[in-house]
Design an enzyme around this catalytic site. Structure first.
Site, short mmCIF file in Angstrom:
data_model
loop_
_atom_site.label_atom_id
_atom_site.label_comp_id
_atom_site.label_asym_id
_atom_site.label_seq_id
_atom_site.Cartn_x
_atom_site.Cartn_y
_atom_site.Cartn_z
CB SER A 1 7.59 -81.14 -119.98
OG SER A 1 7.34 -80.44 -118.78
N1 SAH Z 1 10.48 -79.29 -115.41
C1 SAH Z 1 9.96 -80.56 -114.94
C2 SAH Z 1 8.45 -80.62 -115.09
C3 SAH Z 1 7.84 -80.83 -113.76
S1 SAH Z 1 6.10 -80.71 -113.63
C4 SAH Z 1 10.67 -81.72 -115.59
O1 SAH Z 1 11.44 -81.51 -116.53
O2 SAH Z 1 10.49 -82.86 -115.13
C5 SAH Z 1 5.95 -79.23 -112.71
C6 SAH Z 1 6.51 -79.22 -111.32
O3 SAH Z 1 6.21 -77.95 -110.77
C7 SAH Z 1 5.94 -80.25 -110.35
O4 SAH Z 1 6.97 -81.03 -109.84
C8 SAH Z 1 5.30 -79.39 -109.24
O5 SAH Z 1 5.44 -79.93 -107.95
C9 SAH Z 1 6.07 -78.10 -109.39
N2 SAH Z 1 5.43 -76.89 -108.85
C10 SAH Z 1 4.13 -76.52 -108.91
N3 SAH Z 1 3.96 -75.33 -108.30
C11 SAH Z 1 5.19 -74.93 -107.85
C12 SAH Z 1 5.67 -73.79 -107.12
N4 SAH Z 1 4.88 -72.80 -106.72
N5 SAH Z 1 6.99 -73.74 -106.84
C13 SAH Z 1 7.83 -74.72 -107.21
N6 SAH Z 1 7.43 -75.81 -107.88
C14 SAH Z 1 6.13 -75.93 -108.21
#
Ligand code: SAH
Length: 214
Positions: free
Chosen positions: A61
């Site tokens: 993000s």
């Molecule tokens: N907080 C992260 C942002 C990652 S983007 C950072 O700082 O880099 C969002 C992430 O959520 C992705 O990696 C995706 O695979 C994950 N995601 C989506 N649905 C999910 C779920 N039901 N449970 C766990 N992770 C999930």
């Protein structure tokens, strides 16, 4: 590239400059080495004012959004926080510096494994990375003082509502389709009552899973 200088500029222009003023959040954003969490080919853009691609078609993000979400949780340092969507592990690292313990769940095993390895190497010893569907939360360690969801779902997962402490806060992007959401702040007022406040419009990758987009 001088990352420390770039981080300082990011802090001044993108974070403080846009009104984030919680000292714990500012200290954490100024300390976490974002360049370690981005794909090597994007290292020079680590402090750019944007989200960046990571492995498996997901994203890390935008720094401002990470700071904005964490500030909305009003952490004091002693809390246990649940994060859904570990991704690169960057937001978990920022949370680890503003709370006592972070449980973070990632559904893509490859990302969970690499974040777990990186966070261990960087000696974040108050973060537990769990591989699984975060829409069901983490019953074992519930209830949580705060919950942050970093992927956008069609509604607030009921399991997450239930696993929030009374008085606790949750920040989650909620939207009618997989690419447009409103960032919502939820406060649990009592056993049955929750208040909701809209913070801003955002674009997160989809929250998949049992209580997400399926
Ligand atoms: N907080 C992260 C942002 C990652 S983007 C950072 O700082 O880099 C969002 C992430 O959520 C992705 O990696 C995706 O695979 C994950 N995601 C989506 N649905 C999910 C779920 N039901 N449970 C766990 N992770 C999930």
């Amino acid at each position: 590239m001088n990352y420390q200088q770039a981080r300082q500029r990011m802090l001044e222009n993108q974070i403080e400059g846009r009104g984030i003023n919680d000292p714990l959040v500012l200290a954490a954003m100024g300390a976490v080495e974002r360049e370690k969490f981005v794909t090597a080919s994007y290292a020079d853009l680590a402090y750019a004012d944007s989200a960046l691609p990571i492995a498996c078609g997901q994203t890390i993000s935008q720094p401002y959004i990470v700071a904005h979400m964490i500030e909305a949780l009003v952490l004091k340092g002693g809390e246990r926080v649940l994060e859904i969507g570990t991704g690169s592990g960057y937001a978990a690292a920022v949370l680890a510096k503003t709370a006592r313990q972070v449980i973070t769940i990632e559904c893509i095993a490859e990302l969970a494994d690499s974040a777990r390895k990186l966070l261990t190497e960087l000696e974040y010893d108050n973060i537990v990375v769990i591989t699984g569907d975060g829409t069901k939360g983490n019953e074992e360690n519930a209830p949580f003082d705060a919950i942050v969801v970093t992927a956008g779902g069609p509604q607030v997962p009921k399991s997450l509502n239930r696993q929030l402490k009374i008085g606790g806060r949750m920040v989650i992007p909620v939207g009618p389709n997989e690419t447009f959401q409103e960032l919502v702040l939820i406060t649990r007022k009592s056993e049955e009552e929750y208040s909701q406040e809209k913070l801003c419009e955002v674009r997160f990758v989809p929250l998949v899973g049992a209580e997400g987009w399926g």
